[in-house]
Design an enzyme around this catalytic site. Structure first.
Site, PDB file in Angstrom:
ATOM      1  N   TYR A  57      33.476  44.001  45.695  1.00  0.00           N
ATOM      2  CA  TYR A  57      34.328  42.958  45.100  1.00  0.00           C
ATOM      3  C   TYR A  57      35.692  42.923  45.800  1.00  0.00           C
ATOM      4  O   TYR A  57      36.188  41.850  46.176  1.00  0.00           O
ATOM      5  CB  TYR A  57      34.519  43.159  43.584  1.00  0.00           C
ATOM      6  CG  TYR A  57      35.448  42.106  43.017  1.00  0.00           C
ATOM      7  CD1 TYR A  57      35.020  40.783  42.845  1.00  0.00           C
ATOM      8  CD2 TYR A  57      36.783  42.411  42.723  1.00  0.00           C
ATOM      9  CE1 TYR A  57      35.880  39.795  42.391  1.00  0.00           C
ATOM     10  CE2 TYR A  57      37.655  41.426  42.264  1.00  0.00           C
ATOM     11  CZ  TYR A  57      37.206  40.130  42.095  1.00  0.00           C
ATOM     12  OH  TYR A  57      38.073  39.157  41.672  1.00  0.00           O
ATOM     13  N   ARG A  91      46.692  48.160  37.933  1.00  0.00           N
ATOM     14  CA  ARG A  91      47.912  47.772  37.227  1.00  0.00           C
ATOM     15  C   ARG A  91      47.677  46.645  36.220  1.00  0.00           C
ATOM     16  O   ARG A  91      48.295  46.593  35.157  1.00  0.00           O
ATOM     17  CB  ARG A  91      48.957  47.333  38.256  1.00  0.00           C
ATOM     18  CG  ARG A  91      50.335  47.136  37.676  1.00  0.00           C
ATOM     19  CD  ARG A  91      51.194  46.253  38.547  1.00  0.00           C
ATOM     20  NE  ARG A  91      50.584  44.941  38.725  1.00  0.00           N
ATOM     21  CZ  ARG A  91      51.045  44.010  39.545  1.00  0.00           C
ATOM     22  NH1 ARG A  91      52.083  44.263  40.305  1.00  0.00           N
ATOM     23  NH2 ARG A  91      50.448  42.834  39.626  1.00  0.00           N
ATOM     24  N   ARG A 110      38.546  39.609  31.472  1.00  0.00           N
ATOM     25  CA  ARG A 110      38.069  39.838  32.831  1.00  0.00           C
ATOM     26  C   ARG A 110      38.041  41.331  33.022  1.00  0.00           C
ATOM     27  O   ARG A 110      38.973  42.026  32.634  1.00  0.00           O
ATOM     28  CB  ARG A 110      39.055  39.237  33.831  1.00  0.00           C
ATOM     29  CG  ARG A 110      39.526  37.870  33.378  1.00  0.00           C
ATOM     30  CD  ARG A 110      39.811  36.976  34.532  1.00  0.00           C
ATOM     31  NE  ARG A 110      38.735  36.997  35.485  1.00  0.00           N
ATOM     32  CZ  ARG A 110      38.917  36.735  36.774  1.00  0.00           C
ATOM     33  NH1 ARG A 110      40.112  36.488  37.233  1.00  0.00           N
ATOM     34  NH2 ARG A 110      37.893  36.748  37.600  1.00  0.00           N
ATOM     35  N   PHE A 143      55.425  42.638  57.756  1.00  0.00           N
ATOM     36  CA  PHE A 143      54.516  41.865  56.899  1.00  0.00           C
ATOM     37  C   PHE A 143      53.422  42.774  56.333  1.00  0.00           C
ATOM     38  O   PHE A 143      53.077  42.685  55.150  1.00  0.00           O
ATOM     39  CB  PHE A 143      53.875  40.727  57.715  1.00  0.00           C
ATOM     40  CG  PHE A 143      52.802  39.998  56.963  1.00  0.00           C
ATOM     41  CD1 PHE A 143      53.103  38.881  56.200  1.00  0.00           C
ATOM     42  CD2 PHE A 143      51.476  40.441  56.996  1.00  0.00           C
ATOM     43  CE1 PHE A 143      52.111  38.231  55.473  1.00  0.00           C
ATOM     44  CE2 PHE A 143      50.481  39.799  56.278  1.00  0.00           C
ATOM     45  CZ  PHE A 143      50.805  38.682  55.513  1.00  0.00           C
TER      46      PHE A 143
END
Ligand code: PS7
Ligand code: MN
Ligand code: MN
Ligand code: MN
Ligand code: MN
Ligand code: MN
Length: 348
Positions: A145, A193, A206, A266
Protein backbone atom coordinates in the site's frame (compact mmCIF):
# COMPACT_ATOMS: atom_id res chain seq x y z
CA UNK A 1 -12.46 24.23 -18.46
CA UNK A 2 -13.63 27.27 -20.38
CA UNK A 3 -12.36 29.51 -17.66
CA UNK A 4 -8.91 27.91 -17.76
CA UNK A 5 -8.69 28.44 -21.54
CA UNK A 6 -9.57 32.13 -21.24
CA UNK A 7 -6.99 32.80 -18.54
CA UNK A 8 -3.51 33.90 -19.54
CA UNK A 9 -1.17 31.00 -18.77
CA UNK A 10 0.50 32.88 -15.89
CA UNK A 11 -2.81 32.93 -14.07
CA UNK A 12 -3.21 29.17 -14.29
CA UNK A 13 0.32 28.82 -12.97
CA UNK A 14 -0.43 31.29 -10.17
CA UNK A 15 -3.49 29.22 -9.27
CA UNK A 16 -1.30 26.10 -9.03
CA UNK A 17 1.22 27.68 -6.67
CA UNK A 18 -1.55 29.27 -4.62
CA UNK A 19 -3.22 25.86 -4.31
CA UNK A 20 0.09 24.20 -3.41
CA UNK A 21 0.63 26.71 -0.60
CA UNK A 22 -2.87 26.06 0.70
CA UNK A 23 -2.70 22.26 0.76
CA UNK A 24 0.87 21.74 1.95
CA UNK A 25 2.97 24.31 3.77
CA UNK A 26 6.10 22.17 3.92
CA UNK A 27 6.02 20.79 0.36
CA UNK A 28 5.22 24.29 -0.93
CA UNK A 29 8.46 25.56 0.58
CA UNK A 30 10.69 22.77 -0.74
CA UNK A 31 9.08 22.76 -4.20
CA UNK A 32 9.39 26.52 -4.63
CA UNK A 33 13.13 26.38 -3.93
CA UNK A 34 13.73 23.82 -6.71
CA UNK A 35 15.63 24.89 -9.86
CA UNK A 36 13.49 26.48 -12.57
CA UNK A 37 13.90 23.37 -14.75
CA UNK A 38 12.02 21.18 -12.26
CA UNK A 39 9.86 23.53 -10.19
CA UNK A 40 6.66 23.55 -12.27
CA UNK A 41 6.83 19.83 -13.09
CA UNK A 42 7.11 18.89 -9.41
CA UNK A 43 4.39 21.38 -8.41
CA UNK A 44 2.03 19.84 -10.97
CA UNK A 45 3.10 16.31 -9.99
CA UNK A 46 2.14 17.18 -6.42
CA UNK A 47 -1.28 18.66 -7.37
CA UNK A 48 -2.16 15.79 -9.72
CA UNK A 49 -1.49 13.24 -6.97
CA UNK A 50 -3.21 15.41 -4.37
CA UNK A 51 -6.31 15.41 -6.58
CA UNK A 52 -6.13 11.62 -6.97
CA UNK A 53 -5.76 11.32 -3.19
CA UNK A 54 -8.80 13.56 -2.71
CA UNK A 55 -10.84 11.01 -4.65
CA UNK A 56 -9.30 8.15 -2.66
CA UNK A 57 -9.90 9.85 0.69
CA UNK A 58 -13.54 10.91 0.20
CA UNK A 59 -15.45 8.34 2.20
CA UNK A 60 -18.78 9.75 1.02
CA UNK A 61 -18.25 8.39 -2.53
CA UNK A 62 -19.30 4.77 -2.81
CA UNK A 63 -16.73 2.27 -3.94
CA UNK A 64 -18.62 1.35 -7.11
CA UNK A 65 -18.12 4.93 -8.30
CA UNK A 66 -14.71 5.57 -6.74
CA UNK A 67 -12.87 2.61 -8.27
CA UNK A 68 -13.45 3.58 -11.95
CA UNK A 69 -12.58 7.22 -11.14
CA UNK A 70 -9.25 6.16 -9.62
CA UNK A 71 -8.52 3.90 -12.60
CA UNK A 72 -9.14 6.54 -15.25
CA UNK A 73 -7.67 9.61 -13.55
CA UNK A 74 -4.38 9.19 -15.47
CA UNK A 75 -6.37 9.89 -18.66
CA UNK A 76 -8.40 12.72 -17.12
CA UNK A 77 -5.23 14.70 -16.45
CA UNK A 78 -4.89 15.28 -20.25
CA UNK A 79 -8.52 16.38 -20.67
CA UNK A 80 -9.14 20.16 -20.55
CA UNK A 81 -12.87 19.44 -20.26
CA UNK A 82 -12.51 17.02 -17.33
CA UNK A 83 -15.55 17.19 -15.06
CA UNK A 84 -14.47 16.15 -11.58
CA UNK A 85 -16.90 14.39 -9.35
CA UNK A 86 -17.81 16.40 -6.29
CA UNK A 87 -15.36 15.46 -3.57
CA UNK A 88 -13.06 16.81 -0.92
CA UNK A 89 -13.49 19.69 1.48
CA UNK A 90 -12.20 23.27 1.68
CA UNK A 91 -8.98 23.68 -0.35
CA UNK A 92 -9.20 20.12 -1.66
CA UNK A 93 -12.66 20.87 -3.03
CA UNK A 94 -11.37 24.04 -4.73
CA UNK A 95 -8.57 21.98 -6.27
CA UNK A 96 -11.14 19.60 -7.77
CA UNK A 97 -13.59 22.28 -8.91
CA UNK A 98 -10.87 24.32 -10.62
CA UNK A 99 -8.84 21.31 -11.74
CA UNK A 100 -8.72 22.40 -15.43
CA UNK A 101 -6.26 25.11 -14.38
CA UNK A 102 -3.87 22.37 -13.29
CA UNK A 103 -4.47 20.57 -16.61
CA UNK A 104 -3.63 23.74 -18.50
CA UNK A 105 -0.17 23.89 -16.90
CA UNK A 106 0.32 20.10 -17.06
CA UNK A 107 -0.23 20.09 -20.83
CA UNK A 108 2.51 22.68 -21.29
CA UNK A 109 5.19 20.64 -19.45
CA UNK A 110 7.94 18.87 -21.43
CA UNK A 111 6.83 15.51 -22.82
CA UNK A 112 9.21 13.37 -20.68
CA UNK A 113 7.87 15.04 -17.51
CA UNK A 114 4.23 14.51 -18.58
CA UNK A 115 5.00 10.86 -19.30
CA UNK A 116 6.45 10.27 -15.82
CA UNK A 117 3.55 12.04 -14.08
CA UNK A 118 0.91 10.15 -16.08
CA UNK A 119 2.62 6.77 -15.58
CA UNK A 120 2.90 7.21 -11.81
CA UNK A 121 -0.70 8.47 -11.64
CA UNK A 122 -1.87 5.38 -13.51
CA UNK A 123 0.01 3.00 -11.22
CA UNK A 124 -1.03 4.83 -8.03
CA UNK A 125 -4.69 4.92 -9.10
CA UNK A 126 -4.58 1.17 -9.78
CA UNK A 127 -2.99 0.52 -6.38
CA UNK A 128 -5.48 2.73 -4.54
CA UNK A 129 -8.33 0.93 -6.31
CA UNK A 130 -6.93 -2.46 -5.24
CA UNK A 131 -6.95 -1.35 -1.61
CA UNK A 132 -10.49 0.04 -1.71
CA UNK A 133 -11.84 -3.47 -1.37
CA UNK A 134 -9.04 -5.17 0.55
CA UNK A 135 -7.50 -4.45 3.94
CA UNK A 136 -3.95 -4.03 5.12
CA UNK A 137 -3.44 -7.37 6.88
CA UNK A 138 0.20 -8.43 6.57
CA UNK A 139 3.40 -6.43 6.72
CA UNK A 140 3.77 -7.20 3.02
CA UNK A 141 0.35 -5.53 2.44
CA UNK A 142 1.55 -2.51 4.40
CA UNK A 143 4.65 -2.17 2.21
CA UNK A 144 2.58 -2.67 -0.95
CA UNK A 145 0.00 0.00 0.00
CA UNK A 146 2.76 2.44 0.95
CA UNK A 147 4.56 1.65 -2.31
CA UNK A 148 1.45 2.65 -4.28
CA UNK A 149 0.77 5.93 -2.49
CA UNK A 150 4.31 7.09 -1.70
CA UNK A 151 7.04 4.73 -2.96
CA UNK A 152 5.87 5.38 -6.52
CA UNK A 153 6.21 9.11 -5.87
CA UNK A 154 9.84 8.54 -4.92
CA UNK A 155 10.38 6.47 -8.08
CA UNK A 156 8.71 9.13 -10.27
CA UNK A 157 10.69 11.97 -8.68
CA UNK A 158 13.95 10.07 -9.28
CA UNK A 159 12.95 9.80 -12.96
CA UNK A 160 12.39 13.56 -13.03
CA UNK A 161 15.81 14.23 -11.45
CA UNK A 162 17.49 12.05 -14.11
CA UNK A 163 15.35 13.51 -16.91
CA UNK A 164 16.38 17.04 -15.96
CA UNK A 165 20.07 16.00 -16.21
CA UNK A 166 20.60 17.63 -12.82
CA UNK A 167 21.22 14.17 -11.36
CA UNK A 168 22.85 11.09 -12.88
CA UNK A 169 21.02 8.52 -15.04
CA UNK A 170 21.32 5.95 -12.25
CA UNK A 171 18.47 7.75 -10.42
CA UNK A 172 16.18 6.44 -13.15
CA UNK A 173 17.85 3.13 -13.93
CA UNK A 174 19.16 1.61 -10.72
CA UNK A 175 17.65 3.26 -7.67
CA UNK A 176 14.07 1.97 -7.50
CA UNK A 177 14.43 0.33 -4.09
CA UNK A 178 16.10 3.35 -2.53
CA UNK A 179 13.50 5.69 -4.09
CA UNK A 180 10.73 3.44 -2.79
CA UNK A 181 12.25 3.51 0.71
CA UNK A 182 12.20 7.34 0.67
CA UNK A 183 8.44 7.21 0.12
CA UNK A 184 7.79 4.37 2.59
CA UNK A 185 9.59 6.21 5.37
CA UNK A 186 7.35 9.28 4.86
CA UNK A 187 4.13 7.34 4.36
CA UNK A 188 4.54 5.02 7.36
CA UNK A 189 5.19 8.09 9.50
CA UNK A 190 1.99 9.69 8.14
CA UNK A 191 -0.05 6.52 8.77
CA UNK A 192 1.29 6.11 12.31
CA UNK A 193 0.66 9.76 13.19
CA UNK A 194 -2.80 9.91 11.53
CA UNK A 195 -4.27 6.97 13.51
CA UNK A 196 -7.04 8.97 15.20
CA UNK A 197 -7.88 11.21 12.23
CA UNK A 198 -8.21 8.14 9.99
CA UNK A 199 -10.21 5.96 12.41
CA UNK A 200 -12.62 8.83 13.13
CA UNK A 201 -13.22 9.57 9.43
CA UNK A 202 -16.88 10.28 8.62
CA UNK A 203 -18.98 8.49 7.38
CA UNK A 204 -16.62 5.48 7.52
CA UNK A 205 -13.31 4.87 9.28
CA UNK A 206 -10.09 4.34 7.33
CA UNK A 207 -7.67 1.73 8.54
CA UNK A 208 -4.06 1.60 7.42
CA UNK A 209 -2.43 -0.01 10.45
CA UNK A 210 -1.53 -3.62 9.52
CA UNK A 211 -3.70 -6.23 11.22
CA UNK A 212 -0.81 -8.61 12.00
CA UNK A 213 0.59 -5.94 14.27
CA UNK A 214 -2.49 -4.40 15.92
CA UNK A 215 -4.01 -7.89 16.28
CA UNK A 216 -1.38 -8.63 18.92
CA UNK A 217 -2.61 -5.74 21.04
CA UNK A 218 -6.39 -5.49 20.50
CA UNK A 219 -9.40 -7.30 19.05
CA UNK A 220 -10.31 -4.31 16.88
CA UNK A 221 -8.19 -1.39 15.64
CA UNK A 222 -10.85 0.97 16.95
CA UNK A 223 -10.27 -0.17 20.55
CA UNK A 224 -6.76 1.28 20.63
CA UNK A 225 -8.11 4.80 21.07
CA UNK A 226 -9.74 4.12 24.44
CA UNK A 227 -7.91 5.03 27.60
CA UNK A 228 -8.33 1.60 29.23
CA UNK A 229 -6.25 0.09 26.39
CA UNK A 230 -3.51 2.71 26.48
CA UNK A 231 -0.63 0.41 27.46
CA UNK A 232 -1.33 -1.97 24.59
CA UNK A 233 -2.00 0.89 22.21
CA UNK A 234 1.36 2.49 22.93
CA UNK A 235 3.18 -0.84 22.52
CA UNK A 236 1.46 -1.26 19.16
CA UNK A 237 2.42 2.28 18.15
CA UNK A 238 6.04 1.61 19.14
CA UNK A 239 6.13 -1.59 17.06
CA UNK A 240 4.95 0.30 13.95
CA UNK A 241 7.49 3.06 14.55
CA UNK A 242 10.15 0.35 14.80
CA UNK A 243 9.00 -0.98 11.43
CA UNK A 244 9.23 2.51 9.90
CA UNK A 245 12.81 2.78 11.18
CA UNK A 246 13.79 -0.13 8.89
CA UNK A 247 13.76 2.42 6.01
CA UNK A 248 16.05 4.98 7.65
CA UNK A 249 19.32 3.55 6.29
CA UNK A 250 18.08 3.35 2.69
CA UNK A 251 16.76 6.87 2.96
CA UNK A 252 20.16 8.11 4.15
CA UNK A 253 21.86 6.18 1.32
CA UNK A 254 19.55 7.77 -1.29
CA UNK A 255 20.22 11.26 -0.01
CA UNK A 256 23.99 10.71 0.03
CA UNK A 257 23.80 10.25 -3.75
CA UNK A 258 22.02 13.55 -4.49
CA UNK A 259 24.38 16.22 -5.86
CA UNK A 260 22.14 19.21 -6.65
CA UNK A 261 21.66 21.40 -3.54
CA UNK A 262 18.00 22.27 -4.23
CA UNK A 263 17.08 18.62 -4.92
CA UNK A 264 18.97 17.61 -1.80
CA UNK A 265 16.95 20.00 0.35
CA UNK A 266 13.71 18.93 -1.33
CA UNK A 267 14.45 15.30 -0.46
CA UNK A 268 16.02 15.80 2.96
CA UNK A 269 13.66 18.21 4.72
CA UNK A 270 10.65 15.83 4.67
CA UNK A 271 12.86 12.91 5.78
CA UNK A 272 14.28 14.79 8.76
CA UNK A 273 10.74 15.97 9.63
CA UNK A 274 9.69 12.31 9.50
CA UNK A 275 12.39 11.07 11.89
CA UNK A 276 11.54 13.99 14.21
CA UNK A 277 7.85 13.01 14.04
CA UNK A 278 8.65 9.36 14.80
CA UNK A 279 10.69 10.43 17.84
CA UNK A 280 7.82 12.66 19.00
CA UNK A 281 5.21 9.91 18.52
CA UNK A 282 7.25 7.09 20.08
CA UNK A 283 5.69 5.94 23.36
CA UNK A 284 3.35 8.93 23.16
CA UNK A 285 -0.27 8.23 24.17
CA UNK A 286 -1.31 11.58 22.64
CA UNK A 287 -1.30 9.83 19.23
CA UNK A 288 -4.59 8.27 20.44
CA UNK A 289 -6.06 11.60 21.54
CA UNK A 290 -5.31 13.95 18.63
CA UNK A 291 -2.80 14.82 15.91
CA UNK A 292 0.75 14.92 17.23
CA UNK A 293 2.76 17.57 15.40
CA UNK A 294 6.31 18.73 15.76
CA UNK A 295 6.59 22.30 17.05
CA UNK A 296 6.77 25.11 14.49
CA UNK A 297 10.13 26.26 15.82
CA UNK A 298 11.50 22.76 15.41
CA UNK A 299 10.36 22.44 11.79
CA UNK A 300 11.85 25.88 11.09
CA UNK A 301 15.19 24.69 12.49
CA UNK A 302 15.01 21.51 10.37
CA UNK A 303 14.44 23.61 7.23
CA UNK A 304 17.52 25.67 8.02
CA UNK A 305 19.75 22.70 8.76
CA UNK A 306 19.08 20.11 6.05
CA UNK A 307 21.52 21.41 3.45
CA UNK A 308 24.04 18.58 3.15
CA UNK A 309 24.83 14.99 4.19
CA UNK A 310 26.71 16.11 7.27
CA UNK A 311 23.78 18.22 8.54
CA UNK A 312 21.13 15.55 8.01
CA UNK A 313 23.44 12.97 9.58
CA UNK A 314 23.51 15.22 12.65
CA UNK A 315 19.74 15.67 12.45
CA UNK A 316 19.05 11.93 12.22
CA UNK A 317 21.43 11.20 15.11
CA UNK A 318 19.76 13.88 17.23
CA UNK A 319 16.22 12.52 16.77
CA UNK A 320 17.26 8.86 17.00
CA UNK A 321 18.87 9.67 20.34
CA UNK A 322 15.66 11.31 21.58
CA UNK A 323 13.70 8.22 20.50
CA UNK A 324 16.21 5.84 22.08
CA UNK A 325 15.95 7.64 25.41
CA UNK A 326 12.19 6.99 25.38
CA UNK A 327 12.53 3.19 24.97
CA UNK A 328 11.34 1.49 28.17
CA UNK A 329 12.30 -1.96 29.45
CA UNK A 330 8.58 -2.89 29.53
CA UNK A 331 8.31 -2.50 25.76
CA UNK A 332 8.02 -5.91 24.05
CA UNK A 333 9.95 -4.72 20.97
CA UNK A 334 12.65 -2.71 22.73
CA UNK A 335 15.53 -4.88 21.45
CA UNK A 336 14.58 -4.48 17.78
CA UNK A 337 13.90 -0.77 18.30
CA UNK A 338 17.36 -0.26 19.85
CA UNK A 339 19.01 -2.32 17.10
CA UNK A 340 17.47 -0.20 14.33
CA UNK A 341 18.28 3.02 16.17
CA UNK A 342 21.91 1.93 16.38
CA UNK A 343 22.00 0.99 12.69
CA UNK A 344 20.60 4.38 11.66
CA UNK A 345 23.07 6.19 13.94
CA UNK A 346 25.96 4.28 12.37
CA UNK A 347 24.80 5.10 8.85
CA UNK A 348 24.25 8.76 9.70
C1 PS7 B 1 11.99 12.72 -2.48
C2 PS7 B 1 12.79 10.58 -3.63
C3 PS7 B 1 5.16 15.00 -6.11
C4 PS7 B 1 6.35 16.22 -4.24
C5 PS7 B 1 7.40 12.96 -1.55
C6 PS7 B 1 0.20 14.33 -2.92
C7 PS7 B 1 2.76 12.78 1.18
C8 PS7 B 1 -1.25 12.17 -0.26
O1 PS7 B 1 -1.90 13.92 3.84
O2 PS7 B 1 -2.99 9.52 4.54
O3 PS7 B 1 -2.84 12.38 5.57
O4 PS7 B 1 -4.25 13.05 3.61
O5 PS7 B 1 -4.18 10.14 2.40
C9 PS7 B 1 10.81 10.53 -2.23
C10 PS7 B 1 4.50 14.78 -3.71
C11 PS7 B 1 6.23 10.82 -1.09
C12 PS7 B 1 1.05 11.99 -2.89
C13 PS7 B 1 1.91 10.62 0.22
C14 PS7 B 1 9.76 11.09 -1.41
C15 PS7 B 1 3.30 14.07 -4.01
C16 PS7 B 1 5.01 11.51 -0.73
C17 PS7 B 1 -0.26 11.45 -2.98
C18 PS7 B 1 8.47 10.63 -1.97
C19 PS7 B 1 2.69 13.74 -2.68
C20 PS7 B 1 4.35 10.86 0.40
C21 PS7 B 1 -1.67 9.48 0.93
C22 PS7 B 1 -0.53 10.41 -1.93
O6 PS7 B 1 -1.76 9.41 2.38
O7 PS7 B 1 -2.30 11.56 3.27
C23 PS7 B 1 11.81 11.25 -2.74
C24 PS7 B 1 5.28 15.30 -4.66
C25 PS7 B 1 7.32 11.46 -1.49
C26 PS7 B 1 1.27 13.30 -2.85
C27 PS7 B 1 2.94 11.40 0.57
C28 PS7 B 1 0.52 10.92 0.42
C29 PS7 B 1 -0.41 9.87 0.37
C30 PS7 B 1 -0.45 10.96 -0.51
P1 PS7 B 1 -2.89 12.80 4.14
P2 PS7 B 1 -2.91 10.13 3.17
MN1 MN C 1 -4.96 12.06 2.05
MN1 MN D 1 -5.22 8.86 0.86
MN1 MN E 1 -2.81 10.40 6.41
MN1 MN F 1 -3.39 13.82 7.45
MN1 MN G 1 -6.59 11.97 5.70
Amino acid sequence: ADEAKKLPKEENLAFCYDMLNKVSRSFAIVIQQLDEELRDAVCIFYLVLRALDTIEDDMAIDNAEKVPQLLKFHEDIYDPEYKHLTCGEKHYKTLMVEYPKVTNVFLRLKKPYKDVIADITRRMGKGMADFIESEVNTLKDWDVYCHYVAGLVGIGLSDLWAGSKLEEKKFKTEMEDLSNAMGLFLQKTNIVRDYLEDIQEIPRPRMFWPRVVWGKYATSLDDLQYKKNRTNAVHCLNELITNALTHACDSLEYMSRVKTPSIFRFCAIPQVMAIATLAECYDNGKVFEGVVKIRRGLSARIMLSSNDTYQIGQGFKHFVKILKNKVRKEDPNRKETMRLCDLATEKA
